[in-house]
Design a protein around this motif. Sequence first.
Motif, PDB file in Angstrom:
ATOM      1  N   THR A  54       0.835  -1.212   0.000  1.00 16.14           N
ATOM      2  CA  THR A  54       0.000   0.000   0.000  1.00 16.14           C
ATOM      3  C   THR A  54       0.865   1.255   0.000  1.00 16.14           C
ATOM      4  O   THR A  54       0.623   2.195  -0.771  1.00 16.14           O
ATOM      5  N   ARG A  64       2.657   1.732  -3.445  1.00 12.34           N
ATOM      6  CA  ARG A  64       1.755   2.235  -4.490  1.00 12.34           C
ATOM      7  C   ARG A  64       1.420   3.701  -4.262  1.00 12.34           C
ATOM      8  O   ARG A  64       1.362   4.492  -5.220  1.00 12.34           O
ATOM      9  N   GLN A  65       1.231   4.088  -3.019  1.00 11.66           N
ATOM     10  CA  GLN A  65       0.879   5.475  -2.731  1.00 11.66           C
ATOM     11  C   GLN A  65       2.030   6.427  -3.039  1.00 11.66           C
ATOM     12  O   GLN A  65       1.827   7.473  -3.669  1.00 11.66           O
ATOM     13  N   SER A  70      -4.131   0.829  -7.224  1.00 11.17           N
ATOM     14  CA  SER A  70      -4.185  -0.037  -6.045  1.00 11.17           C
ATOM     15  C   SER A  70      -4.165  -1.516  -6.391  1.00 11.17           C
ATOM     16  O   SER A  70      -3.882  -2.352  -5.529  1.00 11.17           O
TER      17      SER A  70
END
Length: 209
Positions: free
Chosen positions: A116, A119-120, A126
């Motif tokens: 997470t 990816r952010q 996502s």
Amino acid sequence: MRTQLRPALVSVLAWTILLGFVFPGLVTLVANILFPFQAHGSLIVRNGRVVGSELIGQSFTLPIYFHPRPSAAGNGYDPTSSGGTNLAPTTDKLINGVHHGPKATDNFDGMKDLATAYRQENNLPSTMPLPTDAVTRSGSGLDPDISVENALLQADRVAKARGVEVSRVRRLIHDYTQPRQFGILGEPRVNVLRLNLALDRLYPVTKRQ
């Protein structure tokens, strides 16, 4: 008794000198002559100052730099606490992590947390599949390299943070990609420290973010 003790002591002394002094000294001498860079720790020097070793990873967190793979060595890339998580691939802690206290030592980011966050920070969808080294820790916790795929996924972020064309950053990744050892061992990889030093040299930023 004496006839047995004397040759035993002579033998121990002789092998101690041979294997404890002569052999290590010879290996050190040959290594310094043939492989001086490796023999002194593969240290990377910039402006007369040692900035690291190409064999030991470092933590980079600023968006202007490529980030290494996660580390479980101490607080992260601690050379005095080299080691992995020692968790089985199916362990719930490894996959989902543990979060139950205010202290950093009370928490552990699992692969889902790492995915997470990755990816952010790189502005990825996502559901996008990620390279294994982006969400797993190495056995030593000091891995200095990342996969080419990992580096390419970070290229847009680094280029934007430095204000340069992403094509230039991708070209730099290509230039610093190391092939398989002897053409057959391992996978193509990128040394994070060398790549980040090249970024600072070619595309410097005056204000750190």
